[in-house]
Design an enzyme around this catalytic site. Structure first.
Site, PDB file in Angstrom:
ATOM      1  N   LYS A 269      36.914  16.974 -37.825  1.00  0.00           N
ATOM      2  CA  LYS A 269      37.383  17.964 -38.796  1.00  0.00           C
ATOM      3  C   LYS A 269      36.890  19.365 -38.409  1.00  0.00           C
ATOM      4  O   LYS A 269      37.638  20.338 -38.464  1.00  0.00           O
ATOM      5  CB  LYS A 269      36.913  17.593 -40.210  1.00  0.00           C
ATOM      6  CG  LYS A 269      37.672  16.398 -40.777  1.00  0.00           C
ATOM      7  CD  LYS A 269      37.049  15.810 -42.023  1.00  0.00           C
ATOM      8  CE  LYS A 269      37.765  14.520 -42.424  1.00  0.00           C
ATOM      9  NZ  LYS A 269      37.166  13.790 -43.532  1.00  0.00           N
TER      10      LYS A 269
ATOM     11  N   GLN B 157      31.910  14.518 -47.136  1.00  0.00           N
ATOM     12  CA  GLN B 157      32.340  13.297 -46.437  1.00  0.00           C
ATOM     13  C   GLN B 157      31.859  12.055 -47.184  1.00  0.00           C
ATOM     14  O   GLN B 157      30.676  11.923 -47.488  1.00  0.00           O
ATOM     15  CB  GLN B 157      31.794  13.313 -44.989  1.00  0.00           C
ATOM     16  CG  GLN B 157      32.257  12.157 -44.137  1.00  0.00           C
ATOM     17  CD  GLN B 157      33.779  12.137 -43.912  1.00  0.00           C
ATOM     18  OE1 GLN B 157      34.393  13.170 -43.689  1.00  0.00           O
ATOM     19  NE2 GLN B 157      34.381  10.973 -43.999  1.00  0.00           N
TER      20      GLN B 157
ATOM     21  N   ASP C 162      40.360  18.075 -50.695  1.00  0.00           N
ATOM     22  CA  ASP C 162      40.636  16.641 -50.519  1.00  0.00           C
ATOM     23  C   ASP C 162      41.562  16.133 -51.624  1.00  0.00           C
ATOM     24  O   ASP C 162      42.120  15.043 -51.525  1.00  0.00           O
ATOM     25  CB  ASP C 162      39.325  15.836 -50.576  1.00  0.00           C
ATOM     26  CG  ASP C 162      38.851  15.440 -49.183  1.00  0.00           C
ATOM     27  OD1 ASP C 162      39.703  15.362 -48.271  1.00  0.00           O
ATOM     28  OD2 ASP C 162      37.643  15.198 -49.021  1.00  0.00           O
TER      29      ASP C 162
END
Ligand code: NAP
Length: 297
Positions: A53, A97, A120
């Protein structure tokens, strides 16, 4: 019929090129999209996702604020970092994460993220907005799947879609996005799971089958009709002594057999996977535009 293989790497590369151009244009106006990344602990899979990422951000010109915290990090320390990023105007998106180490309260952390920076798309505010069809950050994997279909020329409107899997990150949000009364949605959706009585009876009548079960061979050739479009979300390790690592990755679909009946199919790897990170970049750029008062579609 032999299916056209949907090349997720290529679609993702095309989208990243478009994003790179957009980021360059924003920079001319003094706007630099920024992503705050938080990784707690040393889980190897999470480390490699986060590294991918961060690299992807760098490649298209997004600033990334990378935070690797030890596994012993307390809930208070983590919440304080999220709060700091919420207030930081250089950060447009916050990525925590998952999974977090067991001692930490994941739900509390996700709830603390400013919904305006929730790239997200997991914050209940964004989930709710998506559900009622308001503008929201769309979760990356389902949004990536829709992009793959559209960019391959597959018609979603009016299609019978069967999704295998009802998780909060793939099946449920995808079903929601596909039933919206909107262009590029308007599908008729069935969501199957382990309590579904007769899975083949559903998949056999589908124009589009999306497999997100996390189990190899969940969808086999006898379970689909000729000309079906198949999107394989699953990522499963199967032992393979011929590989250096001792395993290879397969999806949830019996790819070799199903591709002889399908009109379109995604491979694993190289299908849905590359799209997930791309949609995170997309959301971060969208967030930067919103923060700057630029109207987004
Ligand atoms: P998950 O939370 O484990 O959910 C799996 C779902 O599939 C559950 O709803 C389960 O039903 C259903 N299921 C499992 N076996 C089934 C079967 N034999 N028949 C019918 N339904 C079945 O998984 P997830 O997080 O959604 O992920 C699914 C897969 O996609 C995994 O392999 C994951 O690694 C992969 N994935 C890939 C990406 C990517 O970017 N490429 C992103 C996310 C996930 P119940 O609810 O009844 O248990």
């Amino acid at each position: 019929m032999t299916a056209q293989i949907i090349d997720g790497k290529q679609v993702a590369a095309d989208m990243r090129t478009e994003l790179k151009v957009e980021v360059a244009k924003l920079k001319e106006q003094g706007i630099v999209p920024g992503l705050g990344v938080i990784l707690v602990g040393e889980d190897p899979a999470s480390q490699s996702y986060v590294t991918a990422k961060e690299r992807a951000c760098e490649n298209i010109g997004i600033y990334s604020d990378n935070n690797r915290l030890p596994a012993e990090t307390s809930q208070e320390e983590l919440m304080a970092l999220v709060e700091k990023m919420n207030k930081d105007s250089k950060i447009n998106g916050i990525l925590v994460q998952l999974p977090l180490p067991k001692a930490l309260n994941e739900a509390e952390v996700l709830l603390a993220i400013d919904p305006a920076k929730d790239v997200d798309g997991f914050h209940p505010i964004n989930v709710g907005k998506m559900m009622v069809g308001e503008k929201a950050f769309l979760p990356c994997t389902p949004h990536g799947i829709i992009q793959l279909l559209l960019r391959s020329g597959v018609t979603i409107e009016g299609a019978e879609v069967v999704i295998v899997g009802r998780s909060n990150i793939v099946g449920k949000p995808l079903a929601n996005m596909l039933i919206q009364k909107k262009p590029n949605a308007n599908a008729t959706v069935t969501v199957c799971h382990t309590r579904t009585k007769n899975l083949p009876s559903h998949t056999k009548r589908a124009d589009i089958v999306i497999a997100a079960a996390g189990r190899p061979n969940t969808v086999t050739a006898d379970m689909v009709k000729e000309g079906v479009v198949v999107i394989d979300v699953g990522v499963n390790r199967v032992e393979d002594a011929t590989k250096k690592k001792g395993y290879r990755l397969v999806g949830d679909v019996d790819f070799e057999a199903v591709k002889e009946k399908a009109s379109f199919i995604t491979p694993v790897p190289g299908g849905v996977g590359p799209m997930t990170i791309t949609m995170l970049l997309y959301n971060t750029v969208e967030s930067a535009k919103r923060a700057a008062g630029i109207e987004v579609a």
